[in-house]
Design a protein around this motif. Sequence first.
Motif, short mmCIF file in Angstrom:
data_model
loop_
_atom_site.label_atom_id
_atom_site.label_comp_id
_atom_site.label_asym_id
_atom_site.label_seq_id
_atom_site.Cartn_x
_atom_site.Cartn_y
_atom_site.Cartn_z
N TRP A 1 18.10 30.61 6.92
CA TRP A 1 17.49 30.46 5.71
C TRP A 1 17.87 31.35 4.65
N ARG B 1 11.80 29.47 -6.61
CA ARG B 1 11.63 28.56 -5.79
C ARG B 1 12.05 28.88 -4.08
N ASP C 1 6.42 30.01 2.83
CA ASP C 1 5.75 28.91 3.81
C ASP C 1 6.36 29.15 5.12
N TRP D 1 14.00 23.04 5.07
CA TRP D 1 12.96 23.53 5.71
C TRP D 1 11.81 22.43 5.83
N ALA D 2 11.70 21.65 4.75
CA ALA D 2 10.69 20.52 4.97
C ALA D 2 10.88 19.74 6.19
N VAL E 1 9.52 28.98 -0.46
CA VAL E 1 10.03 28.48 0.85
C VAL E 1 9.88 29.68 2.07
N GLU F 1 14.90 23.94 0.54
CA GLU F 1 13.60 23.39 0.38
C GLU F 1 13.55 21.97 1.34
#
Lengths: 139, 139, 139, 139, 139, 139
Positions: D36, D15, D22, D50-51, D19, D47
């Motif tokens: 991060w 997971r 990305d 960051w989104a 991230v 997640e």
Amino acid sequence: MATTPATTDETQSSRVQAVFDDIRRTRGSDFINAFWRHLAFDPALLESTWAEAKRTMVAPSALDPLTKELIYIAVSVANGCSYCVHSHTAAARAKGMTEAQHADLLAVIGLAGKTNHLATALQVPVDPVFDISPDTLRP
Amino acid sequence: MATTPATTDETQSSRVQAVFDDIRRTRGSDFINAFWRHLAFDPALLESTWAEAKRTMVAPSALDPLTKELIYIAVSVANGCSYCVHSHTAAARAKGMTEAQHADLLAVIGLAGKTNHLATALQVPVDPVFDISPDTLRP
Amino acid sequence: MATTPATTDETQSSRVQAVFDDIRRTRGSDFINAFWRHLAFDPALLESTWAEAKRTMVAPSALDPLTKELIYIAVSVANGCSYCVHSHTAAARAKGMTEAQHADLLAVIGLAGKTNHLATALQVPVDPVFDISPDTLRP
Amino acid sequence: MATTPATTDETQSSRVQAVFDDIRRTRGSDFINAFWRHLAFDPALLESTWAEAKRTMVAPSALDPLTKELIYIAVSVANGCSYCVHSHTAAARAKGMTEAQHADLLAVIGLAGKTNHLATALQVPVDPVFDISPDTLRP
Amino acid sequence: MATTPATTDETQSSRVQAVFDDIRRTRGSDFINAFWRHLAFDPALLESTWAEAKRTMVAPSALDPLTKELIYIAVSVANGCSYCVHSHTAAARAKGMTEAQHADLLAVIGLAGKTNHLATALQVPVDPVFDISPDTLRP
Amino acid sequence: MATTPATTDETQSSRVQAVFDDIRRTRGSDFINAFWRHLAFDPALLESTWAEAKRTMVAPSALDPLTKELIYIAVSVANGCSYCVHSHTAAARAKGMTEAQHADLLAVIGLAGKTNHLATALQVPVDPVFDISPDTLRP
């Protein structure tokens, strides 16, 4: 509109009554301001907070009473505590703060607010010369 | 590690030089602390900030120089400005702050920090008696 | 008096309507408090903020719902957010906060506010023992 | 020295890996900054944060990317977040912030810091003319 | 309810009158908002603060007027200055801020507020890559 | 680098010794963390602050010890007190905080930090329903 009810002279317990009596005696005034009335929802917190306020602000110490009020206002402004700014500005006036001193206080607070922001924006490293050597301070 | 480079005596422009000269003359010391060296990346901001600091903290006014330093420290603590707490605690010592006064300052700052939080948590309404009537204050 | 208009049931778009419906369903109450009504001036910000609030505060997690409200109040007090102190104190009461717990919460917030100011005024260096070695924590 | 261990490329779960991948793809750089890596101790929080950062700061919107970085720095300075001031000043430079814009940013932040303190010290009442009538804004 | 009386057109001195005249001329409006009226209790502080505001916010500079207002709002929100949030949101609207830009501003402020708290809770160490070498920045 | 020297076991007075002994006895550990060592420059402030910390955080009360640590961390994060975040995160771990609870704590703190900023930016008026009637609360 507060998050706890104000304790009135009718609803207070004997523990609260004792603190209110001491506030009135210490200040030589019958007036109890709202901070203490709302804090009184918890008698233990009221007792310890008033004891600390009396010990710190009223008892004779290295700084005079007006200077201590000015410091209190400075902290309250930086923390954005509206009630505290009002109550301690009134207290400072009652202890003799002149309009010129009030203006000076605000000029220093404004300058500090500005340079605090600039120093943080610059992330200025602390000068080594500001260090305190235990040898020099506590011989 | 800062967000702007420190301006050294070698890299400074004549505008910066003039401010550094005035800082040295005003303080009677050759030392320029890091705040001014990092702020010097913009000569205009350096000039205006130093002018305000000199006017507010150095020029004679209604409050004495040590009291103004204590107020400055109080604001800096509440704003969490590490550099400012260091530099102005050093400045207060240089202006004669005793260890007892330092302890007193911290006691007031600590109390104000605590009661600011309590008053905000309680959302205490401002007592009408703290109101300032223009008639009484500016007759 | 706010900086954006409150969205009423009459003026809301279908995107806002969907969020309001979910707030009502989740809380089992027809009441939509002013924070969501004013945030609704931007449907996208309303959607993402409500989704985060629902996921963080309502969905089962490692901390129970009341503890999460107490933490929320603590942050809101330290940040001086009047609206948030009111709304989350009400929410904590609705989730069972007793008067004794409220008093305890305020005592801890007051103490933390005080020692935060003292630690910053002292510029206390972090004890090496507080360090987290990756080896000990994530074997 | 942090309160959670940094997640390295060796220790990360799938997971977290997704991230990090990305972040690298979005920024066109192999570097993952420490925020991060430390937030990754909780993949769900990593997640969602960051989104939100990607949606708010990277996706095209009403404000250009550099303006958004300047706003981010301004908030971070006022909140005294040292890490955030460093990382977003670097980000603003990467997005083209000139030295003159940096100086301008600091001048506005410094002025706002000062007048915020003055307005709070004065407890200025909000002018009725600043009120927003729903009729005028959302016809 | 403020801590200093508002200076009206009838009570103002010639020094205050001169500043009020310049505010009106600069803004092309007869309206003087309450911040200046309450600050006017000290003409020197009024003069220097207005001069700084005019120089920073009105004079042409590296950032456009609307961007400077957005930065001002961001600082004011993080500092919890209610008056400043109202007055500068109104100012930003007067300078052309659209509803979409307002929403974008709030999204960035909200994200920064959140990640500031997370970075402080994590005590993230600053990445060495964010360091500024004087050689690279001031060749 | 601190603003007061650390009091060592060799330099401490009998008043300080008594507090250090009580800290060791209360915690069942020989370790005295730096906060108390630097605060010890003023024995009176050390005594009263430790007494309050012991009464608030150690004595049995309406909230359990771990919950009180989480509240303490929340306040410390919002106030940006680096030392306090470190020391109380360590304390929370020592009192059993799991990694999942730590992640949950950060999610709530992050959400509160975000919505505090949004509510302040929106200047949301407090809903009348949040009002506390003395009749309903203290019958």
